[in-house]
Design an enzyme around this catalytic site. Structure first.
Site, PDB file in Angstrom:
ATOM      1  N   LYS A  70       0.861  -1.177   0.000  1.00 39.86           N
ATOM      2  CA  LYS A  70       0.000   0.000   0.000  1.00 39.86           C
ATOM      3  C   LYS A  70       0.895   1.224   0.000  1.00 39.86           C
ATOM      4  O   LYS A  70       1.900   1.263   0.723  1.00 39.86           O
ATOM      5  CB  LYS A  70      -0.907   0.034   1.236  1.00 39.86           C
ATOM      6  CG  LYS A  70      -2.046  -0.946   1.163  1.00 39.86           C
ATOM      7  CD  LYS A  70      -2.966  -0.782   2.357  1.00 39.86           C
ATOM      8  CE  LYS A  70      -4.073  -1.834   2.322  1.00 39.86           C
ATOM      9  NZ  LYS A  70      -4.912  -1.763   3.528  1.00 39.86           N
ATOM     10  N   GLU A  71       0.533   2.202  -0.830  1.00 37.96           N
ATOM     11  CA  GLU A  71       1.278   3.452  -0.865  1.00 37.96           C
ATOM     12  C   GLU A  71       0.338   4.620  -0.628  1.00 37.96           C
ATOM     13  O   GLU A  71      -0.846   4.551  -0.955  1.00 37.96           O
ATOM     14  CB  GLU A  71       2.020   3.631  -2.192  1.00 37.96           C
ATOM     15  CG  GLU A  71       1.132   3.821  -3.397  1.00 37.96           C
ATOM     16  CD  GLU A  71       1.903   4.066  -4.688  1.00 37.96           C
ATOM     17  OE1 GLU A  71       3.108   3.757  -4.765  1.00 37.96           O
ATOM     18  OE2 GLU A  71       1.280   4.569  -5.638  1.00 37.96           O
ATOM     19  N   LYS A  83       4.773  14.890  -7.374  1.00 31.58           N
ATOM     20  CA  LYS A  83       3.942  14.017  -6.529  1.00 31.58           C
ATOM     21  C   LYS A  83       4.853  12.958  -5.926  1.00 31.58           C
ATOM     22  O   LYS A  83       5.672  12.369  -6.626  1.00 31.58           O
ATOM     23  CB  LYS A  83       2.841  13.350  -7.354  1.00 31.58           C
ATOM     24  CG  LYS A  83       1.976  12.397  -6.507  1.00 31.58           C
ATOM     25  CD  LYS A  83       0.754  11.906  -7.247  1.00 31.58           C
ATOM     26  CE  LYS A  83       1.048  10.730  -8.111  1.00 31.58           C
ATOM     27  NZ  LYS A  83      -0.134  10.172  -8.773  1.00 31.58           N
TER      28      LYS A  83
END
Length: 158
Positions: A70-71, A83
């Site tokens: 998960k990021e 970003k």
């Protein structure tokens, strides 16, 4: 141990068009659709593409490194077109990494061109230093090329 790898690719579209793709969720949707050899799934867990958004990435069978993670979007600067995402669960964190950050940057080159720069920054515990060899810029190279092809095909469609 700290490390960094990066890649740059010239895009033949204005920086604002490239940023429309990279600045939010669009690149994740494109990658999820168009790169089944790299990603089995790209899932939105939380958020709307802004700061704090969490994605779950599941890599395809046979891709070296972790099976997924998960990021979280930790920085979005629309003015500088930067970003950053950081792994917050699973993946590299389970392999002794204390930081795994990916930065996408769109640099204006001219009216009709820009540079897409992608960087991986990582820190890994000394006892897991050999796992640093798992860090590869190759998936980012593949994503950059996909983005370039997509942007060229959809040039000025915005």
């Amino acid at each position: 141990m700290f490390g960094e790898v990066e890649h740059e690719l010239e895009l033949h579209v204005p920086a604002r068009e490239a940023w429309d793709l990279f600045g939010g969720l669009e690149i994740g949707k494109l990658v999820g659709r168009e790169l089944p050899e790299l990603f089995q799934k790209v899932e939105l867990i939380e958020g709307d593409g802004g700061l704090g958004t969490v994605l779950k990435l599941t890599f395809a069978q046979g891709v070296p490194g972790p099976s997924g993670y998960k990021e979280k979007f930790t920085k979005i600067d629309n003015e500088k077109r930067i970003k950053e995402t950081e792994v917050v669960e699973g993946g590299y964190l389970e392999l002794g990494f204390t930081l795994f950050r990916v930065r996408f940057e769109v640099i204006e080159k001219g009216e009709e061109s820009s540079i897409f720069k992608s960087t991986i920054e990582y820190e890994v515990k000394e006892e897991n230093a050999s796992n640093a060899s798992l860090v590869s810029v190759q998936p980012l190279v593949t994503i950059a090329q996909l983005a370039k092809n997509y942007l060229n095909k959809n040039k000025h469609a915005n």
